[in-house]
Enzyme design. Structure first.
Site, PDB file in Angstrom:
ATOM      1  N   SER A  42       0.808  -1.220   0.000  1.00  0.00           N
ATOM      2  CA  SER A  42       0.000   0.000   0.000  1.00  0.00           C
ATOM      3  C   SER A  42       0.841   1.270   0.000  1.00  0.00           C
ATOM      4  O   SER A  42       0.398   2.313  -0.483  1.00  0.00           O
ATOM      5  CB  SER A  42      -0.939   0.005   1.208  1.00  0.00           C
ATOM      6  OG  SER A  42      -0.209  -0.146   2.418  1.00  0.00           O
TER       7      SER A  42
ATOM      8  N   GLY B 170      -1.906  -4.269   1.041  1.00  0.00           N
ATOM      9  CA  GLY B 170      -2.009  -5.444   1.884  1.00  0.00           C
ATOM     10  C   GLY B 170      -1.070  -6.567   1.506  1.00  0.00           C
ATOM     11  O   GLY B 170      -1.032  -7.600   2.183  1.00  0.00           O
TER      12      GLY B 170
ATOM     13  N   ASN C 132       4.181  -5.518   5.575  1.00  0.00           N
ATOM     14  CA  ASN C 132       3.047  -6.279   6.111  1.00  0.00           C
ATOM     15  C   ASN C 132       3.481  -7.571   6.774  1.00  0.00           C
ATOM     16  O   ASN C 132       2.807  -8.064   7.692  1.00  0.00           O
ATOM     17  CB  ASN C 132       2.036  -6.556   4.998  1.00  0.00           C
ATOM     18  CG  ASN C 132       1.274  -5.313   4.592  1.00  0.00           C
ATOM     19  OD1 ASN C 132       0.787  -4.569   5.432  1.00  0.00           O
ATOM     20  ND2 ASN C 132       1.203  -5.048   3.298  1.00  0.00           N
TER      21      ASN C 132
ATOM     22  N   ASP D 213      -4.323   6.844  10.004  1.00  0.00           N
ATOM     23  CA  ASP D 213      -3.962   5.509  10.462  1.00  0.00           C
ATOM     24  C   ASP D 213      -2.529   5.428  10.987  1.00  0.00           C
ATOM     25  O   ASP D 213      -2.116   4.413  11.524  1.00  0.00           O
ATOM     26  CB  ASP D 213      -4.163   4.482   9.349  1.00  0.00           C
ATOM     27  CG  ASP D 213      -3.365   4.790   8.083  1.00  0.00           C
ATOM     28  OD1 ASP D 213      -2.283   5.413   8.182  1.00  0.00           O
ATOM     29  OD2 ASP D 213      -3.829   4.399   6.995  1.00  0.00           O
TER      30      ASP D 213
ATOM     31  N   HIS E  44       0.169   5.224   6.574  1.00  0.00           N
ATOM     32  CA  HIS E  44       0.316   5.614   5.171  1.00  0.00           C
ATOM     33  C   HIS E  44       0.607   7.111   5.046  1.00  0.00           C
ATOM     34  O   HIS E  44      -0.125   7.927   5.603  1.00  0.00           O
ATOM     35  CB  HIS E  44      -0.945   5.254   4.391  1.00  0.00           C
ATOM     36  CG  HIS E  44      -1.228   3.787   4.397  1.00  0.00           C
ATOM     37  ND1 HIS E  44      -2.092   3.204   5.309  1.00  0.00           N
ATOM     38  CD2 HIS E  44      -0.741   2.793   3.628  1.00  0.00           C
ATOM     39  CE1 HIS E  44      -2.130   1.898   5.091  1.00  0.00           C
ATOM     40  NE2 HIS E  44      -1.318   1.623   4.074  1.00  0.00           N
TER      41      HIS E  44
END
Length: 221
Positions: free
Chosen positions: A49, A86, A115, A196, A199
């Protein structure tokens, strides 16, 4: 915000984001310089991402901005952004041969692993997947830029240090270019991130582009 929630959000947006970003980046690299030089050589980006412009318009992400810079400073090259929100290194390892066959890149940027770390996946597994991707790219005749990531200290010293070392170990073993930490220019600035706290916002994407460029540009010679 929980990691599980974030993974679900990024997975939901993943495939559509990949298609939209790929189209936007492809359009951004079309220019008279590339046309005059004949068929463009390809830079393939395999990321998650952070490279798929999650939460942003596709053209705002660092990969699309790199494509714009490339069209001016390295005409005759195009970017295919095969990043999927993801994505883990296992996902990248399972996809890379198809992407190599489809796009026939001269340069491959591998920006995966974040991730894996957030999920606490085994370090040996991550390293093996990175090695598979690097090996496949080299076997296809492509030059490789491996882009590293770092994990927060709450995962424990042994894991975080081993995670960081994985990228260096793979790059040295396979003799490929390494950018140790994608987010280095902005990592300590909370304002550089979306709500979040994972990002980056649109305003700092040029910093990421300019951070990656010195490592990428020599591979375009």
């Amino acid at each position: 915000m929980s990691q599980g929630y974030m993974r679900e959000r990024t997975r939901t947006a993943g495939v559509l984001g990949y298609l939209v970003v790929a189209l936007a980046v492809g359009l951004a690299t079309l220019g008279s310089g590339a046309a005059e030089a004949g068929p463009a050589r390809t830079v393939l980006v395999m990321g998650d991402s952070l490279s798929a412009a999650y939460g942003l318009a596709p053209e705002e992400g660092w990969v699309a901005l790199t494509a714009e810079r490339m069209s001016k400073e390295a005409p005759g090259w195009r970017v295919v952004n095969a990043s999927v929100s993801g994505e883990t290194t296992a996902g990248g390892a399972s996809r890379i041969e198809g992407e190599l066959a489809r796009n026939k890149p001269a340069v491959v940027v591998i920006a995966l692993g974040g991730n894996d770390g957030l999920r606490g996946l085994p370090l040996k597994q991550t390293r093996a997947n990175l090695e598979k991707m690097v090996g496949a790219a080299k076997a296809a005749g492509a030059r490789v830029l491996l882009v590293g990531m770092r994990m927060p200290p709450n995962l424990g010293k042994a894991y975080t240090e081993g995670f960081t070392a994985n990228f260096r170990t793979v790059a040295e073993a396979h003799q490929v270019a390494l950018l140790p930490f994608l987010l280095e220019p902005i990592a300590m600035d909370r304002a550089s991130f979306q709500a979040d706290n994972i990002h980056p916002v649109a305003a700092v994407q040029p910093k990421l582009r300019d951070h990656v460029w010195p490592a990428l540009a020599p591979l375009l010679k």
